[in-house]
Design a protein around this motif. Structure first.
Motif, PDB file in Angstrom:
ATOM      1  N   ALA A  26       3.886  25.929  38.287  1.00  0.00           N
ATOM      2  CA  ALA A  26       3.667  27.091  39.154  1.00  0.00           C
ATOM      3  C   ALA A  26       3.358  26.640  40.581  1.00  0.00           C
ATOM      4  O   ALA A  26       3.860  27.220  41.549  1.00  0.00           O
ATOM      5  CB  ALA A  26       2.528  27.945  38.608  1.00  0.00           C
ATOM      6  N   THR A  27       2.551  25.586  40.714  1.00  0.00           N
ATOM      7  CA  THR A  27       2.214  25.055  42.038  1.00  0.00           C
ATOM      8  C   THR A  27       3.462  24.514  42.721  1.00  0.00           C
ATOM      9  O   THR A  27       3.681  24.743  43.908  1.00  0.00           O
ATOM     10  CB  THR A  27       1.144  23.957  41.921  1.00  0.00           C
ATOM     11  N   LEU A  28       4.277  23.798  41.983  1.00  0.00           N
ATOM     12  CA  LEU A  28       5.518  23.265  42.539  1.00  0.00           C
ATOM     13  C   LEU A  28       6.496  24.390  42.890  1.00  0.00           C
ATOM     14  O   LEU A  28       7.313  24.253  43.794  1.00  0.00           O
ATOM     15  CB  LEU A  28       6.175  22.292  41.564  1.00  0.00           C
ATOM     16  N   GLY A  29       6.376  25.508  42.188  1.00  0.00           N
ATOM     17  CA  GLY A  29       7.246  26.645  42.437  1.00  0.00           C
ATOM     18  C   GLY A  29       7.016  27.306  43.781  1.00  0.00           C
ATOM     19  O   GLY A  29       7.837  28.089  44.245  1.00  0.00           O
ATOM     20  N   ARG A  30       5.902  26.990  44.418  1.00  0.00           N
ATOM     21  CA  ARG A  30       5.611  27.560  45.742  1.00  0.00           C
ATOM     22  C   ARG A  30       5.150  26.464  46.713  1.00  0.00           C
ATOM     23  O   ARG A  30       4.296  26.684  47.566  1.00  0.00           O
ATOM     24  CB  ARG A  30       4.570  28.664  45.621  1.00  0.00           C
ATOM     25  N   ALA A  31       5.745  25.299  46.571  1.00  0.00           N
ATOM     26  CA  ALA A  31       5.346  24.128  47.355  1.00  0.00           C
ATOM     27  C   ALA A  31       5.713  24.256  48.830  1.00  0.00           C
ATOM     28  O   ALA A  31       6.866  24.501  49.148  1.00  0.00           O
ATOM     29  CB  ALA A  31       5.989  22.875  46.779  1.00  0.00           C
ATOM     30  N   PRO A  32       4.744  24.046  49.716  1.00  0.00           N
ATOM     31  CA  PRO A  32       5.049  24.032  51.146  1.00  0.00           C
ATOM     32  C   PRO A  32       5.544  22.641  51.548  1.00  0.00           C
ATOM     33  O   PRO A  32       4.815  21.672  51.455  1.00  0.00           O
ATOM     34  CB  PRO A  32       3.696  24.332  51.800  1.00  0.00           C
ATOM     35  N   LEU A  33       6.788  22.548  51.976  1.00  0.00           N
ATOM     36  CA  LEU A  33       7.343  21.248  52.331  1.00  0.00           C
ATOM     37  C   LEU A  33       7.605  21.088  53.823  1.00  0.00           C
ATOM     38  O   LEU A  33       8.068  20.063  54.258  1.00  0.00           O
ATOM     39  CB  LEU A  33       8.649  20.984  51.568  1.00  0.00           C
ATOM     40  N   GLY A  34       7.354  22.084  54.577  1.00  0.00           N
ATOM     41  CA  GLY A  34       7.549  21.994  56.016  1.00  0.00           C
ATOM     42  C   GLY A  34       6.622  22.980  56.688  1.00  0.00           C
ATOM     43  O   GLY A  34       5.818  23.638  56.033  1.00  0.00           O
ATOM     44  N   ALA A  35       6.703  23.093  57.988  1.00  0.00           N
ATOM     45  CA  ALA A  35       5.804  23.947  58.743  1.00  0.00           C
ATOM     46  C   ALA A  35       5.789  25.377  58.200  1.00  0.00           C
ATOM     47  O   ALA A  35       4.737  25.940  57.971  1.00  0.00           O
ATOM     48  CB  ALA A  35       6.191  23.934  60.209  1.00  0.00           C
ATOM     49  N   LYS A  36       6.947  25.971  57.987  1.00  0.00           N
ATOM     50  CA  LYS A  36       7.007  27.358  57.528  1.00  0.00           C
ATOM     51  C   LYS A  36       7.893  27.515  56.307  1.00  0.00           C
ATOM     52  O   LYS A  36       8.274  28.615  55.953  1.00  0.00           O
ATOM     53  CB  LYS A  36       7.545  28.253  58.650  1.00  0.00           C
ATOM     54  N   ARG A  37       8.240  26.425  55.677  1.00  0.00           N
ATOM     55  CA  ARG A  37       9.204  26.488  54.589  1.00  0.00           C
ATOM     56  C   ARG A  37       8.538  26.272  53.235  1.00  0.00           C
ATOM     57  O   ARG A  37       7.698  25.421  53.091  1.00  0.00           O
ATOM     58  CB  ARG A  37      10.290  25.435  54.787  1.00  0.00           C
ATOM     59  N   CYS A  38       8.988  27.030  52.272  1.00  0.00           N
ATOM     60  CA  CYS A  38       8.567  26.826  50.892  1.00  0.00           C
ATOM     61  C   CYS A  38       9.816  26.527  50.081  1.00  0.00           C
ATOM     62  O   CYS A  38      10.878  27.072  50.351  1.00  0.00           O
ATOM     63  CB  CYS A  38       7.885  28.062  50.334  1.00  0.00           C
ATOM     64  N   SER A  39       9.673  25.673  49.122  1.00  0.00           N
ATOM     65  CA  SER A  39      10.787  25.352  48.250  1.00  0.00           C
ATOM     66  C   SER A  39      10.305  25.395  46.820  1.00  0.00           C
ATOM     67  O   SER A  39       9.193  24.988  46.526  1.00  0.00           O
ATOM     68  CB  SER A  39      11.329  23.960  48.544  1.00  0.00           C
ATOM     69  N   ARG A  40      11.136  25.893  45.969  1.00  0.00           N
ATOM     70  CA  ARG A  40      10.813  25.922  44.556  1.00  0.00           C
ATOM     71  C   ARG A  40      11.253  24.585  43.977  1.00  0.00           C
ATOM     72  O   ARG A  40      12.453  24.306  43.877  1.00  0.00           O
ATOM     73  CB  ARG A  40      11.554  27.083  43.902  1.00  0.00           C
ATOM     74  N   LEU A  41      10.293  23.740  43.645  1.00  0.00           N
ATOM     75  CA  LEU A  41      10.598  22.424  43.093  1.00  0.00           C
ATOM     76  C   LEU A  41      10.701  22.532  41.578  1.00  0.00           C
ATOM     77  O   LEU A  41       9.796  23.041  40.926  1.00  0.00           O
ATOM     78  CB  LEU A  41       9.515  21.425  43.495  1.00  0.00           C
ATOM     79  N   LEU A  42      11.793  22.057  41.045  1.00  0.00           N
ATOM     80  CA  LEU A  42      12.049  22.162  39.614  1.00  0.00           C
ATOM     81  C   LEU A  42      11.821  20.819  38.928  1.00  0.00           C
ATOM     82  O   LEU A  42      12.377  19.810  39.343  1.00  0.00           O
ATOM     83  CB  LEU A  42      13.486  22.624  39.374  1.00  0.00           C
ATOM     84  N   MET A  43      11.008  20.826  37.864  1.00  0.00           N
ATOM     85  CA  MET A  43      10.757  19.615  37.089  1.00  0.00           C
ATOM     86  C   MET A  43      11.725  19.562  35.915  1.00  0.00           C
ATOM     87  O   MET A  43      11.694  20.446  35.059  1.00  0.00           O
ATOM     88  CB  MET A  43       9.329  19.608  36.533  1.00  0.00           C
ATOM     89  N   PRO A  44      12.569  18.541  35.850  1.00  0.00           N
ATOM     90  CA  PRO A  44      13.423  18.390  34.670  1.00  0.00           C
ATOM     91  C   PRO A  44      12.555  18.211  33.416  1.00  0.00           C
ATOM     92  O   PRO A  44      11.433  17.705  33.495  1.00  0.00           O
ATOM     93  CB  PRO A  44      14.212  17.110  34.951  1.00  0.00           C
ATOM     94  N   ALA A  45      13.067  18.629  32.272  1.00  0.00           N
ATOM     95  CA  ALA A  45      12.312  18.548  31.020  1.00  0.00           C
ATOM     96  C   ALA A  45      11.851  17.121  30.732  1.00  0.00           C
ATOM     97  O   ALA A  45      10.729  16.901  30.266  1.00  0.00           O
ATOM     98  CB  ALA A  45      13.158  19.074  29.865  1.00  0.00           C
ATOM     99  N   GLN A  46      12.685  16.128  31.023  1.00  0.00           N
ATOM    100  CA  GLN A  46      12.330  14.730  30.786  1.00  0.00           C
ATOM    101  C   GLN A  46      11.128  14.329  31.641  1.00  0.00           C
ATOM    102  O   GLN A  46      10.210  13.667  31.166  1.00  0.00           O
ATOM    103  CB  GLN A  46      13.519  13.830  31.097  1.00  0.00           C
ATOM    104  N   LEU A  47      11.103  14.751  32.897  1.00  0.00           N
ATOM    105  CA  LEU A  47       9.980  14.455  33.786  1.00  0.00           C
ATOM    106  C   LEU A  47       8.712  15.134  33.290  1.00  0.00           C
ATOM    107  O   LEU A  47       7.644  14.525  33.258  1.00  0.00           O
ATOM    108  CB  LEU A  47      10.299  14.901  35.216  1.00  0.00           C
ATOM    109  N   LEU A  48       8.821  16.364  32.880  1.00  0.00           N
ATOM    110  CA  LEU A  48       7.676  17.113  32.366  1.00  0.00           C
ATOM    111  C   LEU A  48       7.051  16.388  31.175  1.00  0.00           C
ATOM    112  O   LEU A  48       5.829  16.202  31.114  1.00  0.00           O
ATOM    113  CB  LEU A  48       8.138  18.516  31.972  1.00  0.00           C
ATOM    114  N   ALA A  49       7.887  15.935  30.253  1.00  0.00           N
ATOM    115  CA  ALA A  49       7.396  15.224  29.069  1.00  0.00           C
ATOM    116  C   ALA A  49       6.747  13.894  29.443  1.00  0.00           C
ATOM    117  O   ALA A  49       5.691  13.534  28.905  1.00  0.00           O
ATOM    118  CB  ALA A  49       8.548  14.989  28.081  1.00  0.00           C
ATOM    119  N   GLN A  50       7.360  13.151  30.380  1.00  0.00           N
ATOM    120  CA  GLN A  50       6.807  11.855  30.790  1.00  0.00           C
ATOM    121  C   GLN A  50       5.458  12.033  31.486  1.00  0.00           C
ATOM    122  O   GLN A  50       4.514  11.285  31.227  1.00  0.00           O
ATOM    123  CB  GLN A  50       7.772  11.140  31.734  1.00  0.00           C
TER     124      GLN A  50
END
Length: 150
Positions: A26-50
């Motif tokens: 959820a936090t990654l889903g609203r990640a601020p990556l720039g001054a005024k930009r938000c990006s929805r960062l998606l975690m692949p299932a393999q990364l989530l498990a690791q």
């Protein structure tokens, strides 16, 4: 060894870790990556498990288990590392250790996302790489930092 980890297995930490991973997503889903930009960062299932496995492993030697963790989320791209969130796993417990989870953007996306780090509104889904780094710092001792690269 694996049998030793089974002895330290805590079913409460398993449930807590599942809830934590939902909160991380959820936090990654609203990640601020720039001054005024938000990006929805998606975690692949393999990364989530690791990440889940690694967090449980790092928590098993702590006095309060995973409940005693503070988790800092960062996203690395190029030489820059952006702070995207802070999570107290159990706000009712005094933290005993801090974990910094450094995730990486999928490097194949870099040319497509260079414009994200300039000003202007946007919302774009981005996939994370399966590589990550976890830095563990004990808050109750003067032990050295533990850095795990996966």
């Amino acid at each position: 060894s694996l049998p030793d980890l089974d002895l330290l297995h805590d079913p409460e930490d398993e449930l807590l870790c599942s809830n934590l991973m939902d909160l991380v997503q959820a936090t990654l889903g609203r990640a601020p990556l720039g001054a005024k930009r938000c990006s929805r960062l998606l975690m692949p299932a393999q990364l989530l498990a690791q990440v889940r496995t690694e967090l449980l492993r790092l928590a098993c030697s702590e006095p309060c288990g995973l409940r005693g963790a503070l988790l800092d989320l960062c996203v690395e791209h190029g030489k820059a590392c952006h702070d995207v969130g802070h999570i107290a796993v159990d706000p009712a417990v005094v933290p005993t250790f801090q974990l910094t989870l450094v995730l990486r953007l999928d490097s194949r996306l870099w040319p497509k996302i260079q414009g994200l780090f300039t000003s202007g509104p946007a919302f774009t889904p981005l996939k994370l790489s399966t590589g990550f780094r976890v830095i563990k710092k004990k808050l109750y001792s003067s032990e050295q930092l533990l850095i795990e690269e996966c």
